[in-house]
Design a protein around this motif. Structure first.
Motif, short mmCIF file in Angstrom:
data_model
loop_
_atom_site.label_atom_id
_atom_site.label_comp_id
_atom_site.label_asym_id
_atom_site.label_seq_id
_atom_site.Cartn_x
_atom_site.Cartn_y
_atom_site.Cartn_z
N ASN A 32 27.62 28.34 36.08
CA ASN A 32 26.57 29.34 36.02
C ASN A 32 27.17 30.69 35.66
O ASN A 32 28.30 31.00 36.01
CB ASN A 32 25.85 29.44 37.36
CG ASN A 32 25.05 28.18 37.68
OD1 ASN A 32 24.60 27.49 36.77
ND2 ASN A 32 24.91 27.88 38.96
N ILE A 33 26.40 31.52 34.96
CA ILE A 33 26.86 32.84 34.55
C ILE A 33 26.45 33.88 35.59
O ILE A 33 25.28 33.97 35.97
CB ILE A 33 26.27 33.22 33.18
CG1 ILE A 33 26.67 32.19 32.12
CG2 ILE A 33 26.74 34.62 32.77
CD1 ILE A 33 28.14 32.11 31.84
N ASP A 58 36.10 31.45 34.52
CA ASP A 58 36.40 32.29 33.35
C ASP A 58 35.46 33.48 33.30
O ASP A 58 34.24 33.32 33.41
CB ASP A 58 36.27 31.47 32.06
CG ASP A 58 37.22 30.29 32.03
OD1 ASP A 58 38.44 30.51 31.97
OD2 ASP A 58 36.74 29.13 32.08
N LYS A 59 36.05 34.66 33.11
CA LYS A 59 35.26 35.88 33.10
C LYS A 59 35.75 36.83 32.01
O LYS A 59 36.89 36.73 31.54
CB LYS A 59 35.35 36.61 34.45
CG LYS A 59 34.87 35.81 35.65
CD LYS A 59 35.04 36.62 36.93
CE LYS A 59 34.57 35.84 38.15
NZ LYS A 59 35.44 34.68 38.43
N LEU A 60 34.90 37.76 31.64
CA LEU A 60 35.26 38.88 30.78
C LEU A 60 35.18 40.14 31.63
O LEU A 60 34.12 40.46 32.18
CB LEU A 60 34.31 38.97 29.59
CG LEU A 60 34.58 40.09 28.58
CD1 LEU A 60 35.93 39.88 27.89
CD2 LEU A 60 33.46 40.18 27.56
N TRP A 61 36.32 40.84 31.75
CA TRP A 61 36.41 42.02 32.60
C TRP A 61 36.40 43.29 31.75
O TRP A 61 36.95 43.34 30.65
CB TRP A 61 37.72 42.01 33.40
CG TRP A 61 37.65 41.19 34.66
CD1 TRP A 61 37.76 39.84 34.78
CD2 TRP A 61 37.49 41.68 36.00
NE1 TRP A 61 37.67 39.46 36.09
CE2 TRP A 61 37.51 40.56 36.86
CE3 TRP A 61 37.33 42.96 36.55
CZ2 TRP A 61 37.37 40.68 38.24
CZ3 TRP A 61 37.21 43.08 37.92
CH2 TRP A 61 37.23 41.96 38.75
N PHE A 62 35.80 44.35 32.33
CA PHE A 62 35.83 45.69 31.76
C PHE A 62 36.31 46.65 32.86
O PHE A 62 35.80 46.62 33.97
CB PHE A 62 34.45 46.12 31.28
CG PHE A 62 33.83 45.18 30.28
CD1 PHE A 62 34.04 45.35 28.92
CD2 PHE A 62 33.03 44.13 30.71
CE1 PHE A 62 33.46 44.48 28.00
CE2 PHE A 62 32.45 43.26 29.79
CZ PHE A 62 32.67 43.43 28.44
N LYS A 63 37.29 47.49 32.54
CA LYS A 63 37.81 48.45 33.50
C LYS A 63 37.92 49.82 32.84
O LYS A 63 38.30 49.92 31.67
CB LYS A 63 39.20 48.03 34.01
CG LYS A 63 39.23 46.66 34.68
CD LYS A 63 40.63 46.33 35.18
CE LYS A 63 40.70 44.95 35.81
NZ LYS A 63 42.04 44.63 36.35
N SER A 64 37.60 50.85 33.60
CA SER A 64 37.69 52.20 33.04
C SER A 64 37.96 53.19 34.17
O SER A 64 37.42 53.06 35.27
CB SER A 64 36.39 52.58 32.34
OG SER A 64 36.47 53.87 31.78
N TRP A 118 32.52 42.61 35.62
CA TRP A 118 32.82 41.36 34.93
C TRP A 118 31.55 40.55 34.73
O TRP A 118 30.55 40.75 35.42
CB TRP A 118 33.87 40.54 35.66
CG TRP A 118 33.55 40.18 37.09
CD1 TRP A 118 34.03 40.81 38.21
CD2 TRP A 118 32.70 39.12 37.56
NE1 TRP A 118 33.53 40.20 39.35
CE2 TRP A 118 32.73 39.16 38.98
CE3 TRP A 118 31.94 38.15 36.94
CZ2 TRP A 118 32.00 38.27 39.77
CZ3 TRP A 118 31.21 37.24 37.72
CH2 TRP A 118 31.26 37.31 39.11
N ILE A 119 31.62 39.65 33.78
CA ILE A 119 30.56 38.68 33.54
C ILE A 119 31.21 37.35 33.20
O ILE A 119 32.21 37.31 32.48
CB ILE A 119 29.60 39.14 32.42
CG1 ILE A 119 28.46 38.13 32.25
CG2 ILE A 119 30.34 39.36 31.10
CD1 ILE A 119 27.36 38.63 31.33
N GLY A 120 30.69 36.26 33.77
CA GLY A 120 31.27 34.95 33.48
C GLY A 120 31.00 33.95 34.57
O GLY A 120 30.11 34.13 35.41
#
Length: 245
Positions: A41-42, A74-80, A68-70
């Motif tokens: 599941n996402i 397995d996930k796609l991360w964004f950091k800032s 993150w989304i995934g």
């Protein structure tokens, strides 16, 4: 109730019970003989870890967030993260993430230093997760152009004073393989950002806090800052908000 009615009721109950048993996960037949694993599941999650004003020897506003989304694996991360006003210390990362154990993920991707200074781009590889005694840690290595290398370690720990009142020590340390005068980075241990924050969770998603923070340059980076007539480090009284969704 006569005997015929009783027999009919018993037959109906037996049929319902048999149908339920036939659909029970323990008796159903799955392809390959195993029930499906519900890990595809996402999901999505984002947290604004720091959104704070630092008051003291020179005022600055700092933010640090990630999301993150995934799936579970397995996930796609964004950091800032960065400081506003004169936008500095701007660090933005896009990472592919793979769970390699119950508590740790392996991450790889791209980091871009994008702020008022010269832009730098790096390849990133590291780990993130919960260590022994539930310390939240991140350790990442970076490779840039012109032979540049860097490494970063971040760690924090939530000490529950009550169910809602939480004391969090935090530290971030940066290392560089060579000096970068344009970005005021020195070779070796270059800078440190640390804090002790006390937050109150009105809800798990909304937590104002106060604290004391210190940000400063170390070693060669300290000398570079002094050459430019800038502060090499200072402590600040800090207040801000932590939020997630």
């Amino acid at each position: 109730m006569n005997a015929r009615t009783t027999m009919l009721a018993s037959a109906i109950m037996a049929a319902v019970s048999g149908a339920a048993s036939a659909q029970s996960p323990s008796t159903m037949v799955y392809p390959g003989g195993m029930p499906p694993v519900m890990d595809n599941n996402i999901y999505a999650h984002a947290i604004l870890e720091q959104f704070e004003d630092r008051v003291g020897d020179g005022q600055q506003f700092r933010y640090d967030g990630q999301g993150w989304i995934g799936t579970d694996l397995d996930k796609l991360w964004f950091k800032s993260e960065g400081t506003t006003g004169r936008f500095g210390d701007g660090d933005h990362e896009i990472l592919l993430d793979r769970a390699v154990s119950t508590y740790f993920d392996l991450q790889g991707g791209v980091r871009i230093d994008l702020d008022d200074g010269p832009t730098r781009t790096w390849a990133a590889l590291g780990v993130q997760g919960l260590s022994l005694y539930f310390f939240d840690i991140e350790a990442t290595g970076y490779i840039g152009d012109r032979g540049r290398t860097a490494a970063r370690f971040q760690g924090s720990y939530d000490l529950l004073l009550t169910n809602r009142l939480i004391l969090q020590p935090q530290v971030e340390i940066n290392f560089y393989g060579q000096a970068d005068r344009a970005r005021q980075n020195g070779s070796g241990l270059s800078d440190i950002d640390s804090g002790l924050r006390l937050r109150y969770e009105w809800s798990r998603k909304f937590a104002p806090y106060i604290g004391v923070t210190y940000a400063g340059s170390v070693g060669q980076a300290r000398s570079l800052a002094r050459e430019r007539g800038e502060s090499a480090g200072a402590a600040h009284f800090t207040f801000g908000l932590r939020s997630w969704f």
